[in-house]
Design a protein around this motif. Structure first.
Motif, PDB file in Angstrom:
ATOM      1  N   THR A 151       0.835  -1.208   0.000  1.00 21.66           N
ATOM      2  CA  THR A 151       0.000   0.000   0.000  1.00 21.66           C
ATOM      3  C   THR A 151       0.866   1.254   0.000  1.00 21.66           C
ATOM      4  OG1 THR A 151      -1.759  -1.176   1.152  1.00 21.66           O
ATOM      5  CG2 THR A 151      -1.817   1.220   1.256  1.00 21.66           C
ATOM      6  N   VAL A 152       1.921   1.253   0.814  1.00 22.25           N
ATOM      7  CA  VAL A 152       2.822   2.397   0.887  1.00 22.25           C
ATOM      8  C   VAL A 152       3.517   2.615  -0.455  1.00 22.25           C
ATOM      9  CG1 VAL A 152       4.996   3.213   1.909  1.00 22.25           C
ATOM     10  CG2 VAL A 152       3.186   2.308   3.371  1.00 22.25           C
ATOM     11  N   ASP A 199       2.479   1.598  -3.370  1.00 21.99           N
ATOM     12  CA  ASP A 199       1.450   2.029  -4.331  1.00 21.99           C
ATOM     13  C   ASP A 199       1.253   3.541  -4.254  1.00 21.99           C
ATOM     14  OD1 ASP A 199       0.974  -0.583  -5.189  1.00 21.99           O
ATOM     15  OD2 ASP A 199      -0.855  -0.830  -3.987  1.00 21.99           O
ATOM     16  N   ARG A 200       1.168   4.069  -3.035  1.00 25.16           N
ATOM     17  CA  ARG A 200       0.943   5.503  -2.840  1.00 25.16           C
ATOM     18  C   ARG A 200       2.132   6.333  -3.348  1.00 25.16           C
ATOM     19  NH1 ARG A 200      -2.570   9.441  -2.949  1.00 25.16           N
ATOM     20  NH2 ARG A 200      -1.584  11.273  -2.097  1.00 25.16           N
ATOM     21  N   LEU A 201       3.338   5.875  -3.035  1.00 28.58           N
ATOM     22  CA  LEU A 201       4.530   6.581  -3.498  1.00 28.58           C
ATOM     23  C   LEU A 201       4.612   6.563  -5.029  1.00 28.58           C
ATOM     24  CD1 LEU A 201       7.132   5.366  -0.854  1.00 28.58           C
ATOM     25  CD2 LEU A 201       6.197   7.675  -1.076  1.00 28.58           C
ATOM     26  N   GLU A 202       4.266   5.439  -5.621  1.00 25.91           N
ATOM     27  CA  GLU A 202       4.275   5.337  -7.087  1.00 25.91           C
ATOM     28  C   GLU A 202       3.201   6.238  -7.700  1.00 25.91           C
ATOM     29  OE1 GLU A 202       6.014   0.779  -7.427  1.00 25.91           O
ATOM     30  OE2 GLU A 202       3.844   1.098  -7.344  1.00 25.91           O
ATOM     31  N   ALA A 203       2.043   6.325  -7.069  1.00 23.63           N
ATOM     32  CA  ALA A 203       0.965   7.195  -7.568  1.00 23.63           C
ATOM     33  C   ALA A 203       1.383   8.668  -7.488  1.00 23.63           C
ATOM     34  CB  ALA A 203      -0.320   6.959  -6.783  1.00 23.63           C
ATOM     35  N   ASP A 204       2.018   9.066  -6.384  1.00 26.71           N
ATOM     36  CA  ASP A 204       2.505  10.443  -6.247  1.00 26.71           C
ATOM     37  C   ASP A 204       3.540  10.752  -7.332  1.00 26.71           C
ATOM     38  OD1 ASP A 204       0.902  10.856  -4.035  1.00 26.71           O
ATOM     39  OD2 ASP A 204       2.524  10.606  -2.579  1.00 26.71           O
ATOM     40  N   TRP A 259       9.026  12.293   2.688  1.00 28.93           N
ATOM     41  CA  TRP A 259       8.202  11.149   3.058  1.00 28.93           C
ATOM     42  C   TRP A 259       8.535  10.692   4.471  1.00 28.93           C
ATOM     43  CZ3 TRP A 259       9.423   5.770   3.731  1.00 28.93           C
ATOM     44  CH2 TRP A 259       8.294   4.958   3.861  1.00 28.93           C
TER      45      TRP A 259
END
Length: 105
Positions: A7-8, A10-15, A42
């Motif tokens: 999940t973490v 995924d969020r970093l990749e989305a940002d 981060w």
């Protein structure tokens, strides 16, 4: 623990993808720099624990991509600074009223 790390990451990749999209847009390119600056440093969530070994490759690839995008964002920031300097060097004409006003823009 791996689900939390997934999940973490995924969020970093989305940002990162959002900043990259902003860099790819022609007008205005400085929005990507602004967004990147707003993301800030981060801070890992509490209780995250160590990165599972099977996610190490993904995390390294993400870190490398972040470094490449950071270089691009810095270049955009420098270019925007040069443009602002050039704009500030144009003398204003005191006492000259505006010729027109854009009420639709």
């Amino acid at each position: 623990m791996a689900d939390i790390w997934d999940t973490v990451l995924d969020r970093l990749e989305a940002d990162l993808a959002a900043v990259e999209r902003g860099l790819g847009e022609q007008h205005p390119p400085s929005e990507a720099a602004v967004m990147a600056a707003q993301l800030g440093t981060w801070v890992p969530p509490r209780g995250l624990g160590p990165l599972p070994a099977h996610l190490l490759g993904r995390a390294r690839a993400l870190a490398a991509a972040q470094a490449r995008v950071a270089e691009r964002v810095d270049a955009v920031r420098i270019t925007a600074g040069h443009h602002l300097t050039a704009l500030r060097s144009v003398p204003s004409l005191p006492g000259q009223p505006a010729i027109f006003v854009d009420v639709e823009g």
